[in-house]
Design a protein around this motif. Structure first.
Motif, PDB file in Angstrom:
ATOM      1  N   LEU A 299       6.360   5.406  65.284  1.00 27.22           N
ATOM      2  CA  LEU A 299       5.255   5.067  64.382  1.00 27.22           C
ATOM      3  C   LEU A 299       5.753   4.688  62.990  1.00 27.22           C
ATOM      4  CD1 LEU A 299       2.749   7.949  65.270  1.00 27.22           C
ATOM      5  CD2 LEU A 299       2.924   5.668  66.305  1.00 27.22           C
ATOM      6  N   TYR A 300       5.048   3.729  62.392  1.00 22.23           N
ATOM      7  CA  TYR A 300       5.334   3.359  61.011  1.00 22.23           C
ATOM      8  C   TYR A 300       4.825   4.441  60.047  1.00 22.23           C
ATOM      9  CZ  TYR A 300       6.587  -1.462  62.283  1.00 22.23           C
ATOM     10  OH  TYR A 300       7.212  -2.574  62.785  1.00 22.23           O
ATOM     11  N   PRO A 301       5.430   4.521  58.847  1.00 22.42           N
ATOM     12  CA  PRO A 301       4.938   5.446  57.820  1.00 22.42           C
ATOM     13  C   PRO A 301       3.482   5.114  57.466  1.00 22.42           C
ATOM     14  CG  PRO A 301       7.120   4.629  57.255  1.00 22.42           C
ATOM     15  CD  PRO A 301       6.639   3.813  58.422  1.00 22.42           C
ATOM     16  N   PRO A 302       2.720   6.137  57.039  1.00 17.80           N
ATOM     17  CA  PRO A 302       3.164   7.504  56.777  1.00 17.80           C
ATOM     18  C   PRO A 302       3.164   8.411  58.009  1.00 17.80           C
ATOM     19  CG  PRO A 302       0.879   7.258  56.127  1.00 17.80           C
ATOM     20  CD  PRO A 302       1.327   5.903  56.584  1.00 17.80           C
ATOM     21  N   ALA A 303       2.676   7.908  59.145  1.00 19.61           N
ATOM     22  CA  ALA A 303       2.613   8.752  60.343  1.00 19.61           C
ATOM     23  C   ALA A 303       3.985   9.003  60.945  1.00 19.61           C
ATOM     24  CB  ALA A 303       1.694   8.108  61.391  1.00 19.61           C
ATOM     25  N   GLY A 304       4.932   8.073  60.718  1.00 27.00           N
ATOM     26  CA  GLY A 304       6.250   8.200  61.325  1.00 27.00           C
ATOM     27  C   GLY A 304       7.345   7.678  60.431  1.00 27.00           C
ATOM     28  N   ILE A 305       8.478   7.369  61.068  1.00 27.68           N
ATOM     29  CA  ILE A 305       9.661   6.944  60.298  1.00 27.68           C
ATOM     30  C   ILE A 305      10.229   5.625  60.804  1.00 27.68           C
ATOM     31  CG2 ILE A 305      10.287   9.322  59.713  1.00 27.68           C
ATOM     32  CD1 ILE A 305      12.454   9.115  61.962  1.00 27.68           C
ATOM     33  N   ARG A 306       9.478   4.906  61.624  1.00 28.46           N
ATOM     34  CA  ARG A 306       9.981   3.641  62.165  1.00 28.46           C
ATOM     35  C   ARG A 306      10.284   2.663  61.035  1.00 28.46           C
ATOM     36  NH1 ARG A 306       6.545  -0.712  65.863  1.00 28.46           N
ATOM     37  NH2 ARG A 306       8.163  -2.333  65.890  1.00 28.46           N
ATOM     38  N   GLY A 307      11.472   2.069  61.089  1.00 31.07           N
ATOM     39  CA  GLY A 307      11.851   1.080  60.094  1.00 31.07           C
ATOM     40  C   GLY A 307      11.028  -0.187  60.217  1.00 31.07           C
ATOM     41  N   VAL A 308      10.874  -0.902  59.131  1.00 28.95           N
ATOM     42  CA  VAL A 308       9.948  -2.031  59.054  1.00 28.95           C
ATOM     43  C   VAL A 308      10.683  -3.364  59.063  1.00 28.95           C
ATOM     44  CG1 VAL A 308       8.183  -3.155  57.646  1.00 28.95           C
ATOM     45  CG2 VAL A 308       8.254  -0.658  57.801  1.00 28.95           C
ATOM     46  N   THR A 309      10.228  -4.250  59.942  1.00 30.26           N
ATOM     47  CA  THR A 309      10.620  -5.655  59.879  1.00 30.26           C
ATOM     48  C   THR A 309       9.395  -6.490  60.224  1.00 30.26           C
ATOM     49  OG1 THR A 309      12.043  -7.403  60.760  1.00 30.26           O
ATOM     50  CG2 THR A 309      11.424  -5.665  62.289  1.00 30.26           C
TER      51      THR A 309
END
Length: 255
Positions: free
Chosen positions: A112-122
């Motif tokens: 999951l993407y932040p703020p729910a998770g820590i997946r890096g963004v592209t």
């Protein structure tokens, strides 16, 4: 451009039985054939097969022509690997060897993407249709299906906590490693192992959490479905090739 919703996740949430097949042959041609065969889902395995990211990408691309939903089992509960698999367009992830609530949380956060998770963004990968889907970041978390695999006695003891972890969409019971953990390596049909599988399936069903499993026979698959399992791999591509080729050779043994 809007991506298709995750039909596999939606079907699990609605408690629909999902019949699948395990794929370990690391072939985009095999993946394409299987995806067009009528299964609800195909598991592309990275843990116990020589599947690497470029080959996995080709398999995901090939499966677009079929009706089966791809599920990718990553090699480990590794946020870096999970991130890369999601970036190439996988939307359903199976994380192996989860034994605790904390490990389940780690798997969810990696997906999951932040703020729910820590997946890096592209913003330019295949997952976002190379940037053409302007709503990708808005919808990505809701579209990802997170499955965790329990395959040890320690994991079963934490089943309630793992299954209750927010963001876990289903729990997969691994018969082979569970059998090994229970002292019956190579014999997942041992009575003790089957009792544990039965109990886990009932527990998850009572909790309303979809339970998954892999079967090596039609008989076992039907039994697991009866026990409440909702996403069941009823065989494997290696098994089909092995058994089919063996039968064909045997049919010409006396010629």
């Amino acid at each position: 451009m809007e991506p298709a919703p995750n039909r596999f996740k939606m079907s699990l949430a609605s408690k629909k039985l999902q019949i699948g097949l395990w794929s370990s042959l690391c072939s985009n041609i095999v993946a394409e054939i299987l995806a067009q065969s009528g299964f609800n889902w195909i598991l592309l395995d990275m843990e116990h097969s020589p599947n690497e990211l470029p080959g996995l990408l080709a398999q995901l691309q090939a499966m677009k022509s079929g009706s089966a939903n791809p599920v990718v089992r990553v090699a480990w509960n590794d946020p870096v690997l999970i991130k890369r698999v999601l970036d190439i367009g996988a939307t359903s992830i199976l994380v192996p060897f989860v034994e605790s609530e904390g490990e389940a949380e780690r798997a969810v956060k990696a997906c999951l993407y932040p703020p729910a998770g820590i997946r890096g963004v592209t913003g330019s990968g295949r997952a976002s249709q190379y940037g053409r889907n302007v709503n990708y970041f808005r919808d990505a978390n809701d579209n990802v299906c997170v499955l965790v695999q329990i395959e040890t006695i320690s994991g079963l003891l934490e089943l309630d906590r793992i299954a209750h972890m927010r963001g876990v969409d289903g729990v997969f019971i691994g018969p082979s490693d569970l059998a090994a953990s229970m002292g019956h390596i190579g014999n997942p049909l041992h009575e003790d192992v089957q009792v544990a599988i039965h109990k886990a399936g009932q527990t998850l069903a009572d909790m309303g959490v979809p339970a998954g499993i892999l079967s090596n026979s039609e008989e076992s698959a039907r039994r697991y479905i009866k026990w409440g399992y909702r996403f069941v791999a009823v065989g494997s591509d290696i098994g089909l090739v092995t058994s089919g080729s063996t039968r064909l050779v045997a049919s010409f043994a006396e010629v």
